[in-house]
Design an enzyme around this catalytic site. Sequence first.
Site, PDB file in Angstrom:
ATOM      1  N   ARG A   9      24.516  51.363  52.719  1.00  0.00           N
ATOM      2  CA  ARG A   9      23.908  50.032  52.798  1.00  0.00           C
ATOM      3  C   ARG A   9      22.517  49.972  52.191  1.00  0.00           C
ATOM      4  O   ARG A   9      22.123  48.955  51.620  1.00  0.00           O
ATOM      5  CB  ARG A   9      23.839  49.579  54.263  1.00  0.00           C
ATOM      6  N   GLU A  48      46.991  24.937  46.480  1.00  0.00           N
ATOM      7  CA  GLU A  48      47.594  24.819  45.149  1.00  0.00           C
ATOM      8  C   GLU A  48      47.967  26.180  44.573  1.00  0.00           C
ATOM      9  O   GLU A  48      49.049  26.344  43.993  1.00  0.00           O
ATOM     10  CB  GLU A  48      46.622  24.094  44.208  1.00  0.00           C
TER      11      GLU A  48
END
Length: 504
Positions: free
Chosen positions: A126, A147
């Site tokens: 990190r 869609e």
Amino acid sequence: MMIGVGIEWMDPTLKCSVSLILLGLVVNALSVTDFEHCENVVKKWVLTSLDHEVKEDKHRLKDLLFFLHVPRTGGRTYFHCFLRKLYPNSLECPRSYDKLHFDPSKTKCRLLSTHDDYSITSKLPRDRTSVVTILRNPVDRVFSMYEFSMEVAARFLVHPNLTSATQMTKRLRAKTKGVSTLDIWPWKHLVPWMREDLFARRDARKARGNNDVKSSDPYDTEDVAMPLLDYINDPIAHEIVHNGATFQIAGLTNNSYLPESHEMRRCVGKYKNLGEYVLQVAKKRLDNMLYVGLTEDHRESATVFANVVGAQVISQLAESNAIAEGVAVNKSEQSTSFSDSELDSNDHQNPTSDEKGNETTSSSDDNEVKQEIMTAGKLMETYEVCVSSLRKTQARRRIASLKRISPANFTKEARLQVPQMVLQRIQSLNNLDLELYEYAQGIFAKQHKQTAEKLFDTETPGSMFIYSGGIKLWDVCLWAISFVVLFIFFLFVNAKRRTSKMKI
């Protein structure tokens, strides 16, 4: 014992009333206990999440760039037309299709680009990782999710039935090395759901002996495809689609690496007010990202990305001598022409093979690489050409797929005809995403302003802020100056002619 005896000898009506009261007290006690449990779980997660945030200069690109791709935000465009122009394959991390396949062992990788949620950072260094993402208007994103799920599922309708489609897909995936859309979250959940529904509706039409479609509304053709209203109200959509951006950035999707993610989603789903805690964590993570783009502000977002992220990648790779003669554009391997199979996953993943087993295009570092020195300006110029080619390929595939479920030919114009009630329902189901998107708009506005000010202050006139399309402010100034000079010259010539006439 005495209470039991007392109840036993009560009047039946009174006995029933007392029993209901006692049952209500028990249910209420259990409900309070569950809420307190959920509140504790959520608050504990918040504290843990914020403790893990690295508080360093967020404007500086670190060793590893993690592109957190929220589905249907234009992330594929960024991957193909930006990131693949900057990073060679040798610097890409092993891609993560789900938690079982992720392998962080490739220590020299500099780019990780996946649909994984923020929880994957628990597997990354990190303090050496920068995160970038793109957000989209939540209502438009829900439309797009619906869609695209339908578009990919419709490709399987070339098969005579669902069994045939499923078996063929399994055989092709076993034979080929490509990654199918069905391997990638969230499509591995949404596409099979839509595929099964499309076949069921087609079979029902055949059973009736009538293929006529009653409705011409692409979003409400129940004879052919699941209506949009049914889609957004389904439990699967609640689990994956709604408030998806917030949960992905918070690291709490059903693809999360966090063991508490399932309980977190249950609690937030049951007690809506607890969603505010998740939202605050998501906002904090946006604050700490290197870049936050907006799908709706496409050109401006691309410009900021090129000048903030792109410029730093170029500088970083050049300084580390990752490529022998500077940062390069791989003309042969990463051209601006795309095959259908490359883009089958609608993602930045490897070539796919939904139902076309031989349509794979492998990438290889052994290819001859043509290199040239990259700049932020050249990156934007390359991006514009790449985007044009990519969109043509996408449009071709979309048209071919949707023909199979006509009249479900989704367009921007058709979206405008969707009833207001449906739009309001989408908004209410995505309240967290709506607030997060508004917050992201504020972040982007600051980024855009800071980038422009920095470049105006520090760059030489010949390399000022590059706008999308490759136009520079200095070029505009040169054109303006040239016009003014010509205008003055024209006035001077006219004045001289008038003076000559007066003398005569």
